[in-house]
Structure formats: C-alpha cells, structure tokens
Design a protein around this motif. Structure first.
Motif, PDB file in Angstrom:
ATOM      1  N   LEU A  17       0.696  -1.292   0.068  1.00 11.76           N
ATOM      2  CA  LEU A  17      -0.058   0.110   0.127  1.00 11.76           C
ATOM      3  C   LEU A  17       0.666   1.081   0.132  1.00 11.76           C
ATOM      4  N   THR A  18       2.130   1.329   0.596  1.00 12.91           N
ATOM      5  CA  THR A  18       2.903   2.160   0.363  1.00 12.91           C
ATOM      6  C   THR A  18       4.073   2.490  -0.753  1.00 12.91           C
ATOM      7  N   ASP A  19       3.956   1.261  -1.477  1.00 14.52           N
ATOM      8  CA  ASP A  19       5.095   1.289  -2.587  1.00 14.52           C
ATOM      9  C   ASP A  19       4.850   2.204  -3.667  1.00 14.52           C
ATOM     10  N   PHE A  20       4.581   3.306  -3.188  1.00 13.65           N
ATOM     11  CA  PHE A  20       4.261   4.532  -4.374  1.00 13.65           C
ATOM     12  C   PHE A  20       5.111   4.334  -5.649  1.00 13.65           C
ATOM     13  N   ASP A  21       6.301   4.364  -5.561  1.00 17.91           N
ATOM     14  CA  ASP A  21       7.277   4.447  -6.767  1.00 17.91           C
ATOM     15  C   ASP A  21       6.978   3.270  -7.659  1.00 17.91           C
ATOM     16  N   HIS A  22       6.685   2.090  -7.111  1.00 17.50           N
ATOM     17  CA  HIS A  22       6.309   0.993  -8.175  1.00 17.50           C
ATOM     18  C   HIS A  22       4.993   0.785  -8.143  1.00 17.50           C
ATOM     19  N   MET A  23       3.942   1.627  -7.783  1.00 16.36           N
ATOM     20  CA  MET A  23       2.566   1.237  -7.914  1.00 16.36           C
ATOM     21  C   MET A  23       2.110   1.172  -9.372  1.00 16.36           C
ATOM     22  N   ALA A  24       2.721   1.992 -10.271  1.00 17.73           N
ATOM     23  CA  ALA A  24       2.361   1.753 -11.700  1.00 17.73           C
ATOM     24  C   ALA A  24       2.582   0.488 -12.260  1.00 17.73           C
ATOM     25  N   GLU A  25       3.504  -0.020 -11.632  1.00 16.74           N
ATOM     26  CA  GLU A  25       3.744  -1.773 -12.368  1.00 16.74           C
ATOM     27  C   GLU A  25       2.663  -2.678 -11.897  1.00 16.74           C
ATOM     28  N   GLY A  28      -4.515   1.053 -15.039  1.00 20.62           N
ATOM     29  CA  GLY A  28      -4.732   2.464 -15.362  1.00 20.62           C
ATOM     30  C   GLY A  28      -3.828   3.207 -14.987  1.00 20.62           C
ATOM     31  N   LEU A  29      -2.791   2.972 -14.039  1.00 20.73           N
ATOM     32  CA  LEU A  29      -1.787   3.891 -13.085  1.00 20.73           C
ATOM     33  C   LEU A  29      -0.548   4.162 -14.108  1.00 20.73           C
ATOM     34  N   GLU A  30      -0.466   5.298 -14.692  1.00 23.79           N
ATOM     35  CA  GLU A  30       0.722   5.240 -15.872  1.00 23.79           C
ATOM     36  C   GLU A  30       1.972   5.609 -14.989  1.00 23.79           C
ATOM     37  N   SER A  31       1.743   6.686 -14.052  1.00 24.48           N
ATOM     38  CA  SER A  31       3.005   6.994 -13.355  1.00 24.48           C
ATOM     39  C   SER A  31       2.680   7.199 -11.878  1.00 24.48           C
ATOM     40  N   SER A  32       3.688   7.020 -10.900  1.00 24.98           N
ATOM     41  CA  SER A  32       3.551   7.231  -9.534  1.00 24.98           C
ATOM     42  C   SER A  32       4.515   7.457  -8.944  1.00 24.98           C
ATOM     43  N   ARG A  33       4.899   8.601  -8.133  1.00 25.36           N
ATOM     44  CA  ARG A  33       6.237   8.812  -7.611  1.00 25.36           C
ATOM     45  C   ARG A  33       6.069   9.627  -6.322  1.00 25.36           C
ATOM     46  N   ILE A  34       6.856   9.261  -5.299  1.00 25.87           N
ATOM     47  CA  ILE A  34       7.186  10.193  -4.386  1.00 25.87           C
ATOM     48  C   ILE A  34       7.782  11.371  -4.364  1.00 25.87           C
ATOM     49  N   VAL A  35       7.140  12.625  -4.213  1.00 25.02           N
ATOM     50  CA  VAL A  35       7.797  13.737  -4.670  1.00 25.02           C
ATOM     51  C   VAL A  35       8.340  14.265  -3.422  1.00 25.02           C
ATOM     52  N   ALA A  36       7.915  13.896  -2.172  1.00 31.76           N
ATOM     53  CA  ALA A  36       8.324  14.467  -0.699  1.00 31.76           C
ATOM     54  C   ALA A  36       8.206  13.355   0.342  1.00 31.76           C
ATOM     55  N   ASN A  37       8.984  13.072   1.123  1.00 26.48           N
ATOM     56  CA  ASN A  37       8.929  12.255   2.318  1.00 26.48           C
ATOM     57  C   ASN A  37       9.585  12.488   3.542  1.00 26.48           C
ATOM     58  N   GLN A  38       8.942  12.565   4.588  1.00 25.00           N
ATOM     59  CA  GLN A  38       9.432  12.624   5.946  1.00 25.00           C
ATOM     60  C   GLN A  38       8.848  11.933   6.926  1.00 25.00           C
ATOM     61  N   GLN A  54       4.189  12.850   0.186  1.00 23.25           N
ATOM     62  CA  GLN A  54       3.529  13.684  -1.017  1.00 23.25           C
ATOM     63  C   GLN A  54       3.678  12.718  -2.150  1.00 23.25           C
ATOM     64  N   VAL A  55       2.752  12.529  -2.987  1.00 23.72           N
ATOM     65  CA  VAL A  55       2.877  11.573  -4.034  1.00 23.72           C
ATOM     66  C   VAL A  55       2.079  12.079  -5.216  1.00 23.72           C
ATOM     67  N   ALA A  56       2.529  12.024  -6.211  1.00 22.13           N
ATOM     68  CA  ALA A  56       2.020  12.529  -7.552  1.00 22.13           C
ATOM     69  C   ALA A  56       1.703  11.375  -8.368  1.00 22.13           C
ATOM     70  N   GLN A  57       0.580  11.336  -8.881  1.00 22.55           N
ATOM     71  CA  GLN A  57      -0.048  10.128  -9.516  1.00 22.55           C
ATOM     72  C   GLN A  57      -0.492  10.527 -10.950  1.00 22.55           C
ATOM     73  N   ARG A  58      -0.456   9.786 -11.942  1.00 23.86           N
ATOM     74  CA  ARG A  58      -1.198  10.059 -13.313  1.00 23.86           C
ATOM     75  C   ARG A  58      -1.712   8.839 -13.985  1.00 23.86           C
ATOM     76  N   PHE A 107      -8.466  -2.827  -5.702  1.00 21.28           N
ATOM     77  CA  PHE A 107      -8.256  -3.469  -4.555  1.00 21.28           C
ATOM     78  C   PHE A 107      -8.142  -5.095  -5.092  1.00 21.28           C
ATOM     79  N   ASN A 108      -8.613  -5.500  -6.144  1.00 22.24           N
ATOM     80  CA  ASN A 108      -8.169  -6.915  -6.399  1.00 22.24           C
ATOM     81  C   ASN A 108      -6.807  -6.862  -7.154  1.00 22.24           C
ATOM     82  N   ALA A 109      -6.353  -5.683  -7.524  1.00 20.83           N
ATOM     83  CA  ALA A 109      -4.801  -5.634  -8.199  1.00 20.83           C
ATOM     84  C   ALA A 109      -3.990  -5.590  -6.945  1.00 20.83           C
ATOM     85  N   LEU A 110      -4.379  -4.765  -5.956  1.00 24.82           N
ATOM     86  CA  LEU A 110      -3.676  -4.656  -4.662  1.00 24.82           C
ATOM     87  C   LEU A 110      -3.526  -6.136  -3.780  1.00 24.82           C
TER      88      LEU A 110
END
Length: 180
Positions: free
Chosen positions: A56-64, A68-78, A83-87, A169-172
């Motif tokens: 659920l927190t593998d944001f940088d690999h979630m598009a794999e 329908g998720l084309e891109s997903s990346r962490i833009v800030a982390n503390q 902060q996650v950007a997705q398209r 959720f089936n994909a997750l």
C-alpha cells in the motif's frame, strides 16, 4: 495442512482462485450526495500486515501493478508522511477518464493510512484505510470521500466508482499475495 490445501485456502481467502471470488462491484458501497461520492469496502488477504503495508505504500512502483496507473512517484517524504504524484486513466465500459493527483499521505502506527488531495483532477478527496491483523492474514477497510472536478451523472459515477475500486483492490490484493 498439506501444502496444496494451504495454497488453495490462501487463494480462496485472497479471492484469486476463481474470478467469481474476487472483490466484485457489489462489494463496494457507494453513495452520492450534493456532488460528492463516498465509498467503502472491506477485503481480506492472507498476507500479513507488514506485506499489506509494504504494498500500500510502494508508491514508486505502484504503476507496475495497478491497472490504469501510468505513473506514480514520491515527491517528498518525511518519516511516515509522503507527498505522492500520480497520473493515469480509468476505464468503465465505453467511458474513460484521465486523472492526475498530488496527495498528502500519512501512515499512522502502521495500521491506518490517511490520504487527502492537494491538487489534481478532484476538487476534494480524502480517504482512510485501516489495516487489521487477523489470525491468518489481514483485513483492509477503506473509506473515501471525493468531489470530482467535473460533473458526472450520479448513476454513472456510482457504478464507475464501484467498478474502479473493486478493480484496484483486486490488483492490490493480487500483489500482496504475490509478495507473500
């Protein structure tokens, strides 16, 4: 329990042994009021909470692994705040809709994931996911409130959300099972 029986029971719990056992659109409750949608669902997986949280927190690999998720990346982390950007693009029958989002996501005590929209294709979005350990796996409870940027007829929007959340959720859970 023999290994083959254990694998079959894990598949049945995950809803992956037969398509009819996966989360269906009817397993997702959606309501519409004053331009906003709320949706809730519960799903079980044989994966332990640590794997559930990792997926659920593998944001940088979630598009794999998310449809329908084309891109997903962490833009800030503390710490446990991201902060996650997705398209991506969601499809339902003959309809499709592109989306973008920038979300603030916070993981609380490894058992709750709180998310809210900072920018993107929704006027407002917030969600909460609860992760509950079970004797043989994990239960996930999810609730989302969203106000789309553009008007969508409520009958179409309700069905669209049911379908999209079930598919996501089936994909997750499939990815959780693969990692387990």
């Amino acid at each position: 329990m023999p290994a083959s029986l254990r694998v079959l029971s894990m598949l049945l719990l995950a809803g992956l042994a037969r398509p009819g056992l996966a989360l269906t659109d009817d397993d997702v409750t959606v309501a519409y009021k004053d331009g906003s949608y709320t949706a809730s669902l519960r799903v079980r997986t044989p994966a332990p909470p640590a794997i559930v949280l990792a997926v659920l927190t593998d944001f940088d690999h979630m598009a794999e692994f998310m449809p329908g998720l084309e891109s997903s990346r962490i833009v800030a982390n503390q710490g446990n705040s991201y902060q996650v950007a997705q398209r991506g693009k969601v499809k339902f029958g003959p309809f499709s809709m592109s989306y973008e989002s920038m979300r603030q996501i916070e993981v609380v005590d490894g058992q709750r994931i709180l998310s809210r929209s900072l920018a993107g294709s929704a006027r407002r979005m917030q969600s909460e996911m609860r992760i509950q350990p079970l004797e043989h796996g994990t239960r996930i409870e999810y609730h989302i409130e969203i106000e789309p940027e553009s008007w969508i007829p409520s009958s179409l929007g309700t069905n669209f959300m049911q379908h999209e959340l079930a598919e996501q959720f089936n994909a997750l859970t499939k990815e959780m099972f693969r990692r387990h």
